[in-house]
Motif scaffolding. Structure first.
Motif, mmCIF file in Angstrom:
data_model
loop_
_atom_site.group_PDB
_atom_site.id
_atom_site.type_symbol
_atom_site.label_atom_id
_atom_site.label_comp_id
_atom_site.label_asym_id
_atom_site.label_seq_id
_atom_site.Cartn_x
_atom_site.Cartn_y
_atom_site.Cartn_z
ATOM 1 N N LEU A 39 0.659 -1.230 -0.068
ATOM 2 C CA LEU A 39 -0.089 -0.121 0.064
ATOM 3 C C LEU A 39 0.969 1.211 -0.067
ATOM 4 C CD1 LEU A 39 -3.287 0.446 1.810
ATOM 5 C CD2 LEU A 39 -1.467 2.451 2.175
ATOM 6 N N LEU A 40 1.794 1.433 0.884
ATOM 7 C CA LEU A 40 2.752 2.648 1.078
ATOM 8 C C LEU A 40 3.256 3.027 0.012
ATOM 9 C CD1 LEU A 40 3.333 2.574 4.913
ATOM 10 C CD2 LEU A 40 1.727 3.892 3.700
ATOM 11 N N SER A 41 3.982 1.863 -0.744
ATOM 12 C CA SER A 41 4.971 2.027 -1.982
ATOM 13 C C SER A 41 4.082 2.539 -3.224
ATOM 14 C CB SER A 41 5.744 0.757 -2.154
ATOM 15 O OG SER A 41 4.938 -0.183 -2.383
ATOM 16 N N SER A 42 2.823 2.256 -3.204
ATOM 17 C CA SER A 42 2.046 2.726 -4.106
ATOM 18 C C SER A 42 1.217 4.062 -3.841
ATOM 19 C CB SER A 42 1.041 1.606 -4.742
ATOM 20 O OG SER A 42 0.339 1.184 -3.594
ATOM 21 N N ARG A 43 1.635 4.872 -3.007
ATOM 22 C CA ARG A 43 1.034 6.219 -2.702
ATOM 23 C C ARG A 43 2.120 7.102 -2.866
ATOM 24 N NH1 ARG A 43 -2.361 2.913 -3.132
ATOM 25 N NH2 ARG A 43 -4.214 2.215 -1.955
ATOM 26 N N SER A 44 2.018 8.447 -3.178
ATOM 27 C CA SER A 44 2.794 9.462 -3.132
ATOM 28 C C SER A 44 3.070 9.871 -1.700
ATOM 29 C CB SER A 44 2.252 10.503 -3.931
ATOM 30 O OG SER A 44 1.379 11.157 -3.299
ATOM 31 N N ASN A 45 4.173 10.563 -1.458
ATOM 32 C CA ASN A 45 4.089 11.220 0.179
ATOM 33 C C ASN A 45 2.992 12.198 0.500
ATOM 34 O OD1 ASN A 45 5.654 13.132 2.136
ATOM 35 N ND2 ASN A 45 6.864 11.240 2.065
ATOM 36 N N HIS A 46 2.747 12.775 -0.577
ATOM 37 C CA HIS A 46 1.583 13.680 0.081
ATOM 38 C C HIS A 46 0.513 12.781 0.285
ATOM 39 C CE1 HIS A 46 -1.421 16.523 -0.146
ATOM 40 N NE2 HIS A 46 -0.558 17.760 -0.358
ATOM 41 N N GLN A 47 0.037 11.723 -0.437
ATOM 42 C CA GLN A 47 -0.953 10.802 -0.086
ATOM 43 C C GLN A 47 -0.755 10.134 1.136
ATOM 44 O OE1 GLN A 47 -1.146 8.558 -3.669
ATOM 45 N NE2 GLN A 47 -2.850 9.779 -4.506
ATOM 46 N N ARG A 48 0.379 9.876 1.606
ATOM 47 C CA ARG A 48 0.855 9.152 2.901
ATOM 48 C C ARG A 48 0.619 10.248 3.944
ATOM 49 N NH1 ARG A 48 6.541 8.029 0.752
ATOM 50 N NH2 ARG A 48 6.051 6.324 -0.966
ATOM 51 N N GLN A 49 0.489 11.411 3.884
ATOM 52 C CA GLN A 49 0.254 12.365 4.982
ATOM 53 C C GLN A 49 -1.159 12.616 5.307
ATOM 54 O OE1 GLN A 49 3.131 13.269 6.367
ATOM 55 N NE2 GLN A 49 4.271 12.496 4.656
ATOM 56 N N ASP A 50 -1.811 12.393 4.155
ATOM 57 C CA ASP A 50 -3.490 12.414 4.274
ATOM 58 C C ASP A 50 -3.793 11.135 4.972
ATOM 59 O OD1 ASP A 50 -3.619 14.687 2.857
ATOM 60 O OD2 ASP A 50 -3.990 13.762 1.017
ATOM 61 N N ILE A 51 -3.154 9.995 4.870
ATOM 62 C CA ILE A 51 -3.378 8.584 5.358
ATOM 63 C C ILE A 51 -3.254 8.887 6.753
ATOM 64 C CG2 ILE A 51 -2.781 6.286 5.618
ATOM 65 C CD1 ILE A 51 -2.121 6.325 2.501
ATOM 66 N N LYS A 52 -2.143 9.482 7.329
ATOM 67 C CA LYS A 52 -1.671 9.686 8.598
ATOM 68 C C LYS A 52 -2.826 10.506 9.250
ATOM 69 C CE LYS A 52 2.746 11.227 8.359
ATOM 70 N NZ LYS A 52 4.166 11.646 8.886
ATOM 71 N N HIS A 53 -3.352 11.562 8.932
ATOM 72 C CA HIS A 53 -4.584 12.255 9.327
ATOM 73 C C HIS A 53 -5.882 11.363 9.461
ATOM 74 C CE1 HIS A 53 -2.246 15.805 9.103
ATOM 75 N NE2 HIS A 53 -2.075 15.891 8.023
ATOM 76 N N ALA A 54 -5.957 10.814 8.244
ATOM 77 C CA ALA A 54 -7.259 9.883 8.330
ATOM 78 C C ALA A 54 -7.224 8.617 9.431
ATOM 79 C CB ALA A 54 -7.517 9.241 7.053
#
Length: 317
Positions: A39-54
């Motif tokens: 999952l994490l390797s197929s998301r951009s860094n920006h998206q990973r930040q959004d995942i952290k908030h969610a």
């Protein structure tokens, strides 16, 4: 010329869905490392930040703390690095390099030689904000001599732009007089010129220097200097020629020989994955007798290998 990364934003991205997948992967007995790294390797860094908030919104927990609790070793180091925003990652890497036992000079060299002047200014500001300390003072307190002076020059983030046609030959001549043509070396000249001129300008100076002296700039630096200063001057010269080629070499030497320098391997793969890792792969294949993919595959194992190969994004046979 914009570089090409290997990691791109996921098209049908839903941060809440991703947060739930990660929560399930860590819930109960055993951790599903595979689900996490896929999952994490197929998301951009920006998206990973959004995942952290969610994740925090859904579960009232810190995703990175949970990941640290479930994972271990170098794989944990890699995943935690991928979860940091790029600027924050540079800042913490520098902090750890300075504040750890003995200064890790190679981290200072790699980051300050390869980042743009604008990025360096942002790093200095973010470092102050995060630690209430002055990065230049912290680095100055831990280094010395011309190595320190060149680091301080790079920390100003004031490298010139464009080519100053009138200075190309005189810069080459000055460097020649300061090194090859002189008994003993005038390091200050190397530090000032290589620290301040633009990459485009320096490439022309290197050509003129070669014509004048019969040596590549790198050969002269290896003969004339040593230690941390040599490492930093070489990094500055290599980055002026080609940042992707510099990282191709950095990655190669992190894996070549006895034992792998996992920290360098992880740092370079993570920081270049969305910047220019495709270009790094191309340069790697040109410079060495194998592909980056095949070298990572042969040199690492387990979940770390799986995740790094996903970041690498393909083989260049």
């Amino acid at each position: 010329m914009a570089g090409k990364g290997t990691v791109v934003a996921c098209r049908n991205f839903n941060a809440t869905d991703d947060a739930e997948v990660l929560y399930k992967a860590m819930k109960g007995l055993g951790t599903n490392e595979d689900a996490i790294l896929q999952l994490l390797s197929s998301r951009s860094n920006h998206q990973r930040q959004d995942i952290k908030h969610a994740y925090k919104t859904l579960f009232g927990k810190d995703l990175v703390d949970n990941l640290k609790g479930e994972l271990g070793g170098e794989f944990e180091t890699l995943i935690v690095a991928m979860m940091a925003a790029p600027l924050a990652y540079d800042v913490s890497s520098l902090r750890n390099a300075i504040k750890g036992a003995g200064t890790e000079e190679k981290v200072l060299v790699e980051i300050l030689a390869s980042r743009t002047p604008q990025q360096v200014k942002e790093i200095v500001a973010a470092y102050r904000k995060e630690y209430d300390d002055d990065l230049e003072e912290d680095i100055s307190g831990d280094t010395s001599g011309h190595f320190k002076r060149l680091l301080v020059i790079l920390l100003q983030g004031n490298r010139q732009s464009g080519v100053q046609a009138g200075l190309i030959d005189s810069d080459a001549q000055t460097l020649f007089q300061a090194g090859e043509h002189k008994f003993g070396t005038d390091e200050q000249t190397f530090v000032t010129i290589l620290g301040n001129r633009s990459a485009e300008h320096l490439r022309k100076v290197f050509d003129a220097y070669m014509k004048l002296s019969g040596f590549e700039m790198e050969e002269s630096i290896k003969k004339e200097t040593s230690g941390g200063l040599q490492d930093l001057l070489l990094a500055v010269v290599k980055c002026a020629r080609s940042v992707p080629a510099y990282f191709a070499e950095t990655l190669y030497y992190s894996m070549k020989g006895a034992g792998t320098d996992d920290n360098t391997l992880i740092r370079a793969m993570v920081t270049r994955s969305e910047v220019d890792l495709m270009d790094v792969r191309t340069e790697f294949r040109k410079l060495f007798a194998c592909s980056l993919f095949s070298m990572i595959k042969g040199d690492t194992s387990g979940d770390l290998r799986k995740a790094l190969l996903l970041l690498c994004g393909g083989d260049d046979a």
